[in-house]
Motif scaffolding. Structure first.
Motif, PDB file in Angstrom:
ATOM      1  N   VAL A  69      -0.019   0.524   5.717  1.00 29.02           N
ATOM      2  CA  VAL A  69       0.325   0.107   4.360  1.00 29.02           C
ATOM      3  C   VAL A  69      -0.347   1.066   3.378  1.00 29.02           C
ATOM      4  CG1 VAL A  69       0.774  -2.326   4.798  1.00 29.02           C
ATOM      5  CG2 VAL A  69      -1.582  -1.572   4.357  1.00 29.02           C
ATOM      6  N   ASN A  70       0.261   1.191   2.205  1.00 24.35           N
ATOM      7  CA  ASN A  70      -0.248   2.115   1.187  1.00 24.35           C
ATOM      8  C   ASN A  70      -0.807   1.309   0.011  1.00 24.35           C
ATOM      9  OD1 ASN A  70      -0.682   4.067  -0.712  1.00 24.35           O
ATOM     10  ND2 ASN A  70       1.486   4.638  -0.949  1.00 24.35           N
ATOM     11  N   PRO A  71      -2.134   1.205  -0.089  1.00 19.35           N
ATOM     12  CA  PRO A  71      -2.713   0.378  -1.157  1.00 19.35           C
ATOM     13  C   PRO A  71      -2.412   0.903  -2.569  1.00 19.35           C
ATOM     14  CG  PRO A  71      -4.452   1.528   0.058  1.00 19.35           C
ATOM     15  CD  PRO A  71      -3.170   1.787   0.786  1.00 19.35           C
ATOM     16  N   ALA A  72      -1.967   2.155  -2.658  1.00 19.78           N
ATOM     17  CA  ALA A  72      -1.646   2.723  -3.973  1.00 19.78           C
ATOM     18  C   ALA A  72      -0.137   2.748  -4.223  1.00 19.78           C
ATOM     19  CB  ALA A  72      -2.210   4.134  -4.072  1.00 19.78           C
ATOM     20  N   ARG A  81       3.468  -5.686   0.090  1.00 18.22           N
ATOM     21  CA  ARG A  81       3.146  -5.642   1.523  1.00 18.22           C
ATOM     22  C   ARG A  81       1.683  -5.205   1.734  1.00 18.22           C
ATOM     23  NH1 ARG A  81       3.599  -6.699   6.493  1.00 18.22           N
ATOM     24  NH2 ARG A  81       3.776  -5.091   8.091  1.00 18.22           N
ATOM     25  N   ALA A  82       1.257  -4.187   0.984  1.00 12.35           N
ATOM     26  CA  ALA A  82      -0.130  -3.701   1.108  1.00 12.35           C
ATOM     27  C   ALA A  82      -1.104  -4.806   0.735  1.00 12.35           C
ATOM     28  CB  ALA A  82      -0.341  -2.483   0.216  1.00 12.35           C
ATOM     29  N   ARG A  83      -0.806  -5.516  -0.342  1.00 15.44           N
ATOM     30  CA  ARG A  83      -1.708  -6.591  -0.783  1.00 15.44           C
ATOM     31  C   ARG A  83      -1.804  -7.677   0.270  1.00 15.44           C
ATOM     32  NH1 ARG A  83      -0.778  -6.825  -7.280  1.00 15.44           N
ATOM     33  NH2 ARG A  83      -1.369  -8.991  -7.050  1.00 15.44           N
ATOM     34  N   GLN A  84      -0.645  -7.992   0.857  1.00  7.24           N
ATOM     35  CA  GLN A  84      -0.611  -9.072   1.850  1.00  7.24           C
ATOM     36  C   GLN A  84      -1.380  -8.673   3.128  1.00  7.24           C
ATOM     37  OE1 GLN A  84       3.335  -9.990   3.246  1.00  7.24           O
ATOM     38  NE2 GLN A  84       2.429 -11.053   4.992  1.00  7.24           N
ATOM     39  N   VAL A  85      -1.058  -7.493   3.655  1.00  6.91           N
ATOM     40  CA  VAL A  85      -1.690  -7.051   4.913  1.00  6.91           C
ATOM     41  C   VAL A  85      -3.196  -6.876   4.717  1.00  6.91           C
ATOM     42  CG1 VAL A  85      -1.851  -5.103   6.530  1.00  6.91           C
ATOM     43  CG2 VAL A  85       0.383  -6.018   5.899  1.00  6.91           C
ATOM     44  N   LEU A  86      -3.585  -6.300   3.583  1.00  3.88           N
ATOM     45  CA  LEU A  86      -5.014  -6.028   3.384  1.00  3.88           C
ATOM     46  C   LEU A  86      -5.789  -7.310   3.058  1.00  3.88           C
ATOM     47  CD1 LEU A  86      -4.647  -2.607   1.563  1.00  3.88           C
ATOM     48  CD2 LEU A  86      -5.459  -2.996   3.904  1.00  3.88           C
ATOM     49  N   SER A  87      -5.135  -8.286   2.435  1.00  5.66           N
ATOM     50  CA  SER A  87      -5.793  -9.590   2.216  1.00  5.66           C
ATOM     51  C   SER A  87      -6.048 -10.263   3.552  1.00  5.66           C
ATOM     52  CB  SER A  87      -4.933 -10.509   1.351  1.00  5.66           C
ATOM     53  OG  SER A  87      -4.856  -9.993   0.052  1.00  5.66           O
ATOM     54  N   GLU A  88      -5.034 -10.183   4.436  1.00  8.05           N
ATOM     55  CA  GLU A  88      -5.209 -10.734   5.790  1.00  8.05           C
ATOM     56  C   GLU A  88      -6.350 -10.014   6.504  1.00  8.05           C
ATOM     57  OE1 GLU A  88      -0.451 -11.560   6.370  1.00  8.05           O
ATOM     58  OE2 GLU A  88      -1.465 -10.267   7.828  1.00  8.05           O
ATOM     59  N   GLU A  89      -6.425  -8.717   6.256  1.00  5.98           N
ATOM     60  CA  GLU A  89      -7.466  -7.910   6.913  1.00  5.98           C
ATOM     61  C   GLU A  89      -8.859  -8.356   6.447  1.00  5.98           C
ATOM     62  OE1 GLU A  89      -6.562  -6.158   9.308  1.00  5.98           O
ATOM     63  OE2 GLU A  89      -8.359  -4.968   9.736  1.00  5.98           O
ATOM     64  N   MET A  90      -8.982  -8.725   5.187  1.00  7.06           N
ATOM     65  CA  MET A  90     -10.274  -9.229   4.675  1.00  7.06           C
ATOM     66  C   MET A  90     -10.688 -10.469   5.462  1.00  7.06           C
ATOM     67  SD  MET A  90     -11.527  -7.364   2.184  1.00  7.06           S
ATOM     68  CE  MET A  90     -12.507  -8.248   0.956  1.00  7.06           C
ATOM     69  N   ILE A  91      -9.713 -11.312   5.751  1.00  4.58           N
ATOM     70  CA  ILE A  91     -10.009 -12.543   6.496  1.00  4.58           C
ATOM     71  C   ILE A  91     -10.409 -12.196   7.930  1.00  4.58           C
ATOM     72  CG2 ILE A  91      -9.003 -14.709   7.349  1.00  4.58           C
ATOM     73  CD1 ILE A  91      -7.220 -14.617   4.800  1.00  4.58           C
ATOM     74  N   ALA A 119      -2.046   0.898  -9.410  1.00  5.24           N
ATOM     75  CA  ALA A 119      -1.603   0.043  -8.298  1.00  5.24           C
ATOM     76  C   ALA A 119      -2.752  -0.201  -7.329  1.00  5.24           C
ATOM     77  CB  ALA A 119      -0.425   0.705  -7.579  1.00  5.24           C
ATOM     78  N   LEU A 120      -3.512   0.850  -7.055  1.00  2.99           N
ATOM     79  CA  LEU A 120      -4.657   0.737  -6.144  1.00  2.99           C
ATOM     80  C   LEU A 120      -5.697  -0.237  -6.710  1.00  2.99           C
ATOM     81  CD1 LEU A 120      -6.289   1.667  -3.675  1.00  2.99           C
ATOM     82  CD2 LEU A 120      -7.019   3.661  -4.991  1.00  2.99           C
ATOM     83  N   THR A 121      -5.941  -0.128  -8.003  1.00  5.58           N
ATOM     84  CA  THR A 121      -6.887  -1.046  -8.665  1.00  5.58           C
ATOM     85  C   THR A 121      -6.423  -2.490  -8.487  1.00  5.58           C
ATOM     86  OG1 THR A 121      -7.296   0.666 -10.301  1.00  5.58           O
ATOM     87  CG2 THR A 121      -8.058  -1.539 -10.858  1.00  5.58           C
ATOM     88  N   GLN A 122      -5.135  -2.711  -8.701  1.00  5.27           N
ATOM     89  CA  GLN A 122      -4.593  -4.075  -8.559  1.00  5.27           C
ATOM     90  C   GLN A 122      -4.728  -4.578  -7.126  1.00  5.27           C
ATOM     91  OE1 GLN A 122      -0.569  -4.574  -9.954  1.00  5.27           O
ATOM     92  NE2 GLN A 122      -0.969  -3.272 -11.730  1.00  5.27           N
ATOM     93  N   THR A 123      -4.434  -3.684  -6.165  1.00  9.50           N
ATOM     94  CA  THR A 123      -4.545  -4.081  -4.746  1.00  9.50           C
ATOM     95  C   THR A 123      -5.979  -4.501  -4.430  1.00  9.50           C
ATOM     96  OG1 THR A 123      -2.812  -2.512  -4.168  1.00  9.50           O
ATOM     97  CG2 THR A 123      -4.176  -3.312  -2.364  1.00  9.50           C
ATOM     98  N   ILE A 124      -6.928  -3.692  -4.870  1.00  8.26           N
ATOM     99  CA  ILE A 124      -8.338  -3.988  -4.546  1.00  8.26           C
ATOM    100  C   ILE A 124      -8.781  -5.287  -5.233  1.00  8.26           C
ATOM    101  CG2 ILE A 124     -10.717  -3.166  -4.737  1.00  8.26           C
ATOM    102  CD1 ILE A 124      -9.550  -0.294  -4.462  1.00  8.26           C
TER     103      ILE A 124
END
Ligand SMILES: [Zn+2]
Length: 277
Positions: A69-72, A81-91, A119-124
């Protein structure tokens, strides 16, 4: 010296942790799932990993985010998709009792760089709604990678309002590929002064210690074993000295999947730091 390596979990996380301990390491980095995609494997039962880590005296424990996924991403579906996958990854990192999620800044799409950084700022910001700590790793600037330039990263930290659960992870191969020389001792000292000015050394939570195969500024990301690429002995020694004195954990990401493949790198480090402890 807090020394560790990126390890494969193909034989299980418990195997990777005991492998690290057998090689005298005190920190590790793993992927919690395949970095290039596919179904994520179920995690070990809650509570088991912390026991393995304690027994092996491994801390901190770094978990690298997947690359697929591309966080930016600025394109709405890819961004979501990046937000979803990376949020799951945090868990997943929390369930694994990891200390940090290591994140590459991602790639610029068709839009201007400012929009990618936005976009990257928003994802993080979004993934930090979950508990945990995110480390942003400097990129090599290969292709359309963003976040190779320290000014860009400084800007990102500023946009994030210097959130407490965001830190910086320095990859030495990426820095050199982008154009920051770390070859000689003076280059290394100058670079760390720059990191301190732009981001703040208190934000630096780890170093990916790698040599790089191609010349400084080549923008080609090919990790090499220590002292087989462009790094010079006095530069490497200064890097180790800084890491040692400031307690920055070192993760080797030199070629190979385990520490047997990196025994030469560990030997170089042990030789250069002989007598320091
Ligand atoms: Zn790295």
């Amino acid at each position: 010296m807090i020394l560790g390596g990126q390890l494969s979990t193909a034989k299980g996380l418990d195997y990777a942790i005991s492998h690290a301990a057998q090689h005298g390491l005190s920190t590790i980095q793993v992927f919690s799932r395949s970095p290039v995609g596919g179904q994520s494997k179920p995690l070990p039962k809650t509570g088991t990993v912390t026991g393995w880590l304690e027994e092996a005296h491994i801390r901190p424990f770094f978990v690298h985010a997947p690359y697929f996924v591309n966080p930016a991403a600025t394109e709405p579906l890819a961004h979501q998709r990046a937000r979803q996958v990376l949020s799951e990854e945090m868990i997943r990192v929390k369930r694994l009792h990891g200390d940090y999620l290591v994140l590459h800044p991602g790639h610029q799409q068709e839009k201007p760089i400012e929009e990618s950084l936005n976009a990257l700022t928003q994802t993080i910001r979004d993934i930090l709604k979950k508990p945990g700590f995110v480390l942003i790793e400097n990129a090599s600037g290969q292709g359309r990678e963003i976040g190779a330039n320290l000014d860009e990263l400084a800007n990102l930290f500023l946009c994030l309002g210097r959130l407490r659960r965001v830190g910086f992870l320095l990859d030495t191969a990426h820095a050199m590929a982008f154009g920051y020389s770390l070859q000689k001792a003076d280059d290394v000292s100058r670079f760390f002064e720059l990191v301190d000015q732009k981001i703040g050394l208190s934000r630096l939570k780890g170093i990916h210690l790698n040599d790089t195969m191609y010349p400084v500024g080549s923008r080609r990301d090919r990790h090499a074993h220590l002292l087989t690429g462009v790094l010079q002995t006095d530069g490497l020694e200064r890097l180790l000295r800084i890491a040692y004195e400031s307690n920055f954990p070192i993760i080797l990401e030199t070629p190979g999947k385990d520490m047997d493949a990196r025994s030469g790198d560990v030997q170089v480090i042990r030789q250069l730091t002989d007598g320091w402890v």
